[in-house]
Design a protein around this motif. Sequence first.
Motif, PDB file in Angstrom:
ATOM      1  N   ASP A   1       0.803  -1.208   0.000  1.00  0.00           N
ATOM      2  CA  ASP A   1       0.000   0.000   0.000  1.00  0.00           C
ATOM      3  C   ASP A   1       0.843   1.269   0.000  1.00  0.00           C
ATOM      4  O   ASP A   1       0.333   2.351  -0.204  1.00  0.00           O
ATOM      5  N   GLU A   2       2.147   1.140   0.252  1.00  0.00           N
ATOM      6  CA  GLU A   2       3.019   2.304   0.221  1.00  0.00           C
ATOM      7  C   GLU A   2       3.453   2.565  -1.212  1.00  0.00           C
ATOM      8  O   GLU A   2       3.836   1.662  -1.934  1.00  0.00           O
ATOM      9  N   GLU A   3       3.374   3.814  -1.665  1.00  0.00           N
ATOM     10  CA  GLU A   3       3.870   4.163  -2.986  1.00  0.00           C
ATOM     11  C   GLU A   3       5.387   4.033  -2.992  1.00  0.00           C
ATOM     12  O   GLU A   3       6.066   4.586  -2.122  1.00  0.00           O
ATOM     13  N   GLN A   4       5.908   3.304  -3.958  1.00  0.00           N
ATOM     14  CA  GLN A   4       7.351   3.074  -4.023  1.00  0.00           C
ATOM     15  C   GLN A   4       8.011   4.110  -4.923  1.00  0.00           C
ATOM     16  O   GLN A   4       7.425   4.540  -5.916  1.00  0.00           O
ATOM     17  N   PRO A   5       9.240   4.518  -4.624  1.00  0.00           N
ATOM     18  CA  PRO A   5       9.945   5.461  -5.496  1.00  0.00           C
ATOM     19  C   PRO A   5      10.268   4.821  -6.831  1.00  0.00           C
ATOM     20  O   PRO A   5      10.373   3.601  -6.943  1.00  0.00           O
ATOM     21  N   ASP A   6      10.416   5.657  -7.837  1.00  0.00           N
ATOM     22  CA  ASP A   6      10.684   5.187  -9.196  1.00  0.00           C
ATOM     23  C   ASP A   6      12.186   5.028  -9.378  1.00  0.00           C
ATOM     24  O   ASP A   6      12.919   5.996  -9.500  1.00  0.00           O
ATOM     25  N   HIS A   7      12.643   3.765  -9.361  1.00  0.00           N
ATOM     26  CA  HIS A   7      14.086   3.509  -9.492  1.00  0.00           C
ATOM     27  C   HIS A   7      14.425   3.330 -10.971  1.00  0.00           C
ATOM     28  O   HIS A   7      14.381   2.224 -11.500  1.00  0.00           O
ATOM     29  N   ARG A   8      14.731   4.409 -11.655  1.00  0.00           N
ATOM     30  CA  ARG A   8      15.129   4.309 -13.061  1.00  0.00           C
ATOM     31  C   ARG A   8      16.635   4.120 -13.172  1.00  0.00           C
ATOM     32  O   ARG A   8      17.392   4.519 -12.294  1.00  0.00           O
ATOM     33  N   GLN A   9      17.035   3.537 -14.298  1.00  0.00           N
ATOM     34  CA  GLN A   9      18.469   3.340 -14.525  1.00  0.00           C
ATOM     35  C   GLN A   9      19.154   4.697 -14.676  1.00  0.00           C
ATOM     36  O   GLN A   9      18.627   5.604 -15.314  1.00  0.00           O
ATOM     37  N   GLU A  10      20.314   4.833 -14.071  1.00  0.00           N
ATOM     38  CA  GLU A  10      21.066   6.063 -14.247  1.00  0.00           C
ATOM     39  C   GLU A  10      21.561   6.160 -15.687  1.00  0.00           C
ATOM     40  O   GLU A  10      21.866   5.170 -16.337  1.00  0.00           O
ATOM     41  N   ALA A  11      21.646   7.380 -16.173  1.00  0.00           N
ATOM     42  CA  ALA A  11      21.980   7.604 -17.583  1.00  0.00           C
ATOM     43  C   ALA A  11      23.326   7.001 -17.972  1.00  0.00           C
ATOM     44  O   ALA A  11      23.498   6.477 -19.065  1.00  0.00           O
ATOM     45  N   ASN A  12      24.264   7.058 -17.063  1.00  0.00           N
ATOM     46  CA  ASN A  12      25.619   6.598 -17.383  1.00  0.00           C
ATOM     47  C   ASN A  12      25.876   5.151 -16.975  1.00  0.00           C
ATOM     48  O   ASN A  12      27.004   4.690 -17.032  1.00  0.00           O
ATOM     49  N   ALA A  13      24.834   4.463 -16.501  1.00  0.00           N
ATOM     50  CA  ALA A  13      25.039   3.093 -16.025  1.00  0.00           C
ATOM     51  C   ALA A  13      25.364   2.174 -17.195  1.00  0.00           C
ATOM     52  O   ALA A  13      24.886   2.367 -18.314  1.00  0.00           O
ATOM     53  N   ASP A  14      26.170   1.183 -16.939  1.00  0.00           N
ATOM     54  CA  ASP A  14      26.476   0.192 -17.981  1.00  0.00           C
ATOM     55  C   ASP A  14      25.293  -0.741 -18.125  1.00  0.00           C
ATOM     56  O   ASP A  14      24.935  -1.455 -17.176  1.00  0.00           O
ATOM     57  N   LEU A  15      24.709  -0.760 -19.308  1.00  0.00           N
ATOM     58  CA  LEU A  15      23.513  -1.573 -19.532  1.00  0.00           C
ATOM     59  C   LEU A  15      23.855  -2.741 -20.436  1.00  0.00           C
ATOM     60  O   LEU A  15      24.602  -2.598 -21.401  1.00  0.00           O
ATOM     61  N   PRO A  16      23.292  -3.924 -20.150  1.00  0.00           N
ATOM     62  CA  PRO A  16      23.584  -5.101 -20.978  1.00  0.00           C
ATOM     63  C   PRO A  16      22.944  -4.979 -22.352  1.00  0.00           C
ATOM     64  O   PRO A  16      22.048  -4.153 -22.581  1.00  0.00           O
ATOM     65  N   SER A  17      23.379  -5.857 -23.264  1.00  0.00           N
ATOM     66  CA  SER A  17      22.888  -5.797 -24.649  1.00  0.00           C
ATOM     67  C   SER A  17      21.387  -6.024 -24.739  1.00  0.00           C
ATOM     68  O   SER A  17      20.724  -5.483 -25.621  1.00  0.00           O
ATOM     69  N   GLU A  18      20.844  -6.847 -23.798  1.00  0.00           N
ATOM     70  CA  GLU A  18      19.393  -7.115 -23.832  1.00  0.00           C
ATOM     71  C   GLU A  18      18.580  -5.826 -23.751  1.00  0.00           C
ATOM     72  O   GLU A  18      17.519  -5.711 -24.362  1.00  0.00           O
ATOM     73  N   TYR A  19      19.099  -4.860 -22.999  1.00  0.00           N
ATOM     74  CA  TYR A  19      18.389  -3.588 -22.817  1.00  0.00           C
ATOM     75  C   TYR A  19      18.167  -2.914 -24.174  1.00  0.00           C
ATOM     76  O   TYR A  19      17.067  -2.478 -24.503  1.00  0.00           O
ATOM     77  N   TRP A  20      19.233  -2.861 -24.973  1.00  0.00           N
ATOM     78  CA  TRP A  20      19.141  -2.172 -26.259  1.00  0.00           C
ATOM     79  C   TRP A  20      18.383  -3.003 -27.280  1.00  0.00           C
ATOM     80  O   TRP A  20      17.656  -2.436 -28.119  1.00  0.00           O
ATOM     81  N   GLN A  21      18.502  -4.329 -27.215  1.00  0.00           N
ATOM     82  CA  GLN A  21      17.759  -5.179 -28.156  1.00  0.00           C
ATOM     83  C   GLN A  21      16.253  -5.056 -27.931  1.00  0.00           C
ATOM     84  O   GLN A  21      15.480  -4.988 -28.889  1.00  0.00           O
ATOM     85  N   ILE A  22      15.853  -5.010 -26.664  1.00  0.00           N
ATOM     86  CA  ILE A  22      14.421  -4.862 -26.370  1.00  0.00           C
ATOM     87  C   ILE A  22      13.924  -3.507 -26.846  1.00  0.00           C
ATOM     88  O   ILE A  22      12.816  -3.386 -27.383  1.00  0.00           O
ATOM     89  N   GLN A  23      14.752  -2.480 -26.684  1.00  0.00           N
ATOM     90  CA  GLN A  23      14.325  -1.160 -27.137  1.00  0.00           C
ATOM     91  C   GLN A  23      14.122  -1.120 -28.648  1.00  0.00           C
ATOM     92  O   GLN A  23      13.215  -0.443 -29.146  1.00  0.00           O
ATOM     93  N   LYS A  24      14.948  -1.875 -29.396  1.00  0.00           N
ATOM     94  CA  LYS A  24      14.750  -1.967 -30.850  1.00  0.00           C
ATOM     95  C   LYS A  24      13.425  -2.649 -31.169  1.00  0.00           C
ATOM     96  O   LYS A  24      12.695  -2.249 -32.077  1.00  0.00           O
ATOM     97  N   LEU A  25      13.117  -3.712 -30.393  1.00  0.00           N
ATOM     98  CA  LEU A  25      11.855  -4.421 -30.614  1.00  0.00           C
ATOM     99  C   LEU A  25      10.659  -3.514 -30.346  1.00  0.00           C
ATOM    100  O   LEU A  25       9.647  -3.573 -31.049  1.00  0.00           O
TER     101      LEU A  25
END
Length: 855
Positions: free
Chosen positions: A244-268
Motif C-alpha cells: 500500500d506504500e507508494e514506491q519510489p521510481d528507481h530508473r536506470q542512471e543515464a551513465n550506467a552500464d547496460l547489458p545488450s538485452e536492454y538495447w535489443q528490447i528497445q529496438k523491438l
Amino acid sequence: MGAALTRSAQWTAAGYGSGTLERTPLNEEILKEIIVFVEHFIYKYPHEAKFVFVEPLEWNTDLEPSAFESGYIVSETTVKSEEVDKNGQPLLLLSVPQIKVRSFGQLGHVLFIAKDTKLKEAQACIEGNRDPVVKILGPDFGEMKEDSMALHILNKISTGDDPENEIKMKIAILLKQLDLHLLNHSLKYISLQKNLTKDSQEEKHGGKVEKSRTSISHGKVQLRKSVDKIEETISESSSESEEDEEQPDHRQEANADLPSEYWQIQKLVKYLKGGNQTATVIALCSMKDFNLAQETCQLAIRDVGGLEVLINLLDTDEVKCKIGSLKILKEISHNPQIRRNIVDLGGLPIMVNILDSPYKSLKCLAAETIANVAKFKRARRAVRQHGGITKLVALLDCAQNATEPAQSSLYETRDVEVARCGALALWSCSKSYSNKEAIRKAGGIPLLARLLKTSHENMLIPVVGTLQECASEENYRAAIKAERIIENLVKNLNSENEQLQEHCAMAIYQCAEDEETRDLVRLHGGLKPLASLLNNTKNKELLAAVTGAIWKCSISKENVIKFREYKAIETLVGLLTDQPEEVLVNVVGALGECCQEHENRVIVRRCGGIQPLVNLLVGINQALLVNVTKAVGACAVEPENMAIIDRLDGVRLLWSLLKNPHPDVKASAAWALCPCIENAKDAGEMVRSFVGGLELVVNLLKSDNKEVLASVCAAITNIAKDQENLAVITDHGVVPLLSKLANTNNDNLRRHLAEAVSRCCMWGRNRVAFGEHRAVAPLVRYLKSNDTNVHRATAQALYQLSEDADNCITMHENGAVKLLLDMVGSPDQELQEAAAGCISNIRRLALATEKARYT
C-alpha cells in the motif's frame, strides 16, 4: 522443438548427434505431445500445413506401401503423393524403407496411416532428423534464432524483401510455442518424479522453484539455462505481500552500464510502434523470449515508451496482438513500479473490459495480469470502480464439471483455467474491505464454494486464498458456514500441497472465531490433521497458519480434549523456542487456551514449558505479550507451576508489563497477576517486594480502557487480601478512584469493581469513605443487571458497606431491599448469604431508629 529435444529428451550414452532416444516415460510423454501437435496442425493452421519444407524430413519407416490409399500413387515398393510443390516434386516419397516428407499436412497423414505404430514412427523421425527446425525453415532459423536474428528477420518483413518470410515466421512462432510447451511439460514431469527429499529445491511458499541444474545420470543431458528460464516463468506465483506504500521510481542512471538485452528490447519496441500487424506479432513473440523477470528487461520496455504501446495494443481489434501484449504485461507486472505505471497509464479499465471477451485465452491473461497489478490499494479500487469484481466473479462460473481433472492437451483452453485465473485476480483484490463486500454481493461465495470441491490443486490455492482473505469479515463467516465450506477446507488439510494446506489452515483460523465453526472443524475430522501438521517445522508459513488454526479451535473445550488426545500440547511446548514471532504468537495463544484445564497445565510443566513461557515475557511484540501473559496466568493456577514462575522471577516481569504502553498488554498482565498473587506461597511479601508496584497498580485505575480497569480491579481484589498491602493501597487513594468508576454499565467492570470494593471495605474507615465518595447508590443499580456474577459481587460489596449506618440509609433510599429480597432465594449460596446479611444490617438499623424515636 530443437531446444526440448536437446535439453529435455533422454538420449543414449552416444549423446545428441549420434545416439537414439532411450525408452523412458519422459521420452514417451514428449513424443505424444509432438504427435498431438502434428495431428492438429492441419485443422488449426490449414494454410501453414501446405508450406513446403526447405529440406524433407527423412527416416526409415515400417509402413508398407499398401497402407497408403487415396491421394497417393502406390506401387509395390514406392509411394508418391499426388500433392506436389511448384516444381512438380511430390511432398511425400516412400521408397521402402526410406520415407521423405515435406509438409505438415503430409506428416499428419503419415501419423494417421500409422495408427497404433505412430509413436514408433515419431521416434524414428526425431532420431533421423536431429535439427528438424533447420530442415523445415532453413538455416536462418537454427536454434530458433538468437535475438539479433529475430531483429534481422523483423527488418526483412517490415521492408518486404521476401513475402515467404511471413509464413515462415508464423510457423517459427508455432514451433517455438511447441518447444516451450515441451520444456514446460518435461519440467512438470520431472518434478512429479522427484521424492516433498533433503536436496529438494522447491520453496514451500509461493511455489517458486529455485534455479538448479539437475544432472541426469547415465548419459542424460542437463536442463540448461533456457530450461531454468522456462521453469522460472511457469512457476511464478502471484502471492506477494501487501504494497500500500507508494514506491519510489528507481530508473536506470543515464551513465550506467547496460547489458545488450536492454538495447535489443528497445529496438523491438520500435517495431511495435511502427510495424505492420505481422511485424507487431513477431516483435511481441521475440520480446517474450527475453527473461522478462529481469529488471533490466522490464526497464528497457518502460524507458522507451513500451508500456504505453503494450496498453494501446489491448485496445485494438487484433486478438493476436492483445494476447502477445498481455503475455508480456503479465510477466513484467511482477515489478512493483511497473504495475503502478500500468495503473497510471489507464491499463486496468482496458483489462477489465477484456474480461468480457469471447476468447478464453484473452480472459485468462487479462485476469492473471490484474492479479499481479492489484497488489496495492489504488489498483484494487480501480478494478472495483470499473466493474471488474462482478466480471471476475462471473469467470468463476465454470460451464463444465470441474470436479474431475481434465485430460491435458496441447493448446486447448478450458473453462477451469478461466475460473482459476478469475480466482487468482479476486485473491489479490480481496485484500480490500470494499472489494470483499463487492465479491459477496456479486454472488462470489457460492461459486467459490463450488470450486472448492474441485480436485485441481492449482485452482484450489487461489480459491482458498480468496476465502481466507474474506473470512476476516463476519458476513463471510456466516456465509461460509451456510455453504458448507468448512468441510472442504478440512478435507484439503490432507493434501500433499503445502501451499494449499497453509491457506486452508489460515481460512480455518479466520473462521474459528465462531463457536459453531470450531465444532464443525472437529466434527469433520479437522483437528487430527492440524495436530499432525505441527510436525512440519521447516515450512514456517505453513506452521504459522496451522498453529493459528489450533489456537482458535482451542477456545472450545471439546477441541482441547481432542488435541490432548493427539499429543498436540506436548508438540506445542516444543515450539516455544527457535521459532519466528508469528508462530510463537499462535503457539502461546493455543497453550493459553489449553491451560484453562488442570490436565494440560500439568502437561506443560512436565514438558518443561514454564521456563520458555516466562522467557517470552521480556519481548516487545504486542500480540505475543498479550498471549504469553495469558498463558503464564493460566499456568499459575497450579501451585507447583506458580512456584516455578516465582523462582524464574516471572511475577516481577508481569508486574513490569503494567507499564507497557499498549492497553491490551496492561490488561492481560493484570489478569495474569491475579492467579499469581492467589497461589503464591507468601503473596503479601512478594507484592511488597516490588518497589513502587502498589502505587503503579492504583494509578492504573485512572485508565480510560474498560478492560484495563476490570483487570486492575481484579488484581486489587487479590492484593487487598493482605492487610498490609490493603493499608498501602488505601494510602495511595484506592477508595476515591474505585468510587469514581462506580457509574458504569459494563458488566465485566461492574463485577470486578464490586469485588474490589468488598475487599477494600475491610481496612480502617474505608466503608465510610466509599459512602462519602458516593459509590453506594451506583452499586445498588448493579443489582438490576442480568449477570449473576455481577449480582453476587455486588451483594457482597453492599453487605460490607452496610456495616455503616449512613450507607444503609442510602441503600434503602435507592430500593436495595426489594432487589436483595429477590436474591435471598437464589440457588447461588454466596449470593444468598450476602443478600441476607445486607438486608439484616439494613433491618437492624431501621429497628434501632424506630426504638430511638419511640424512646
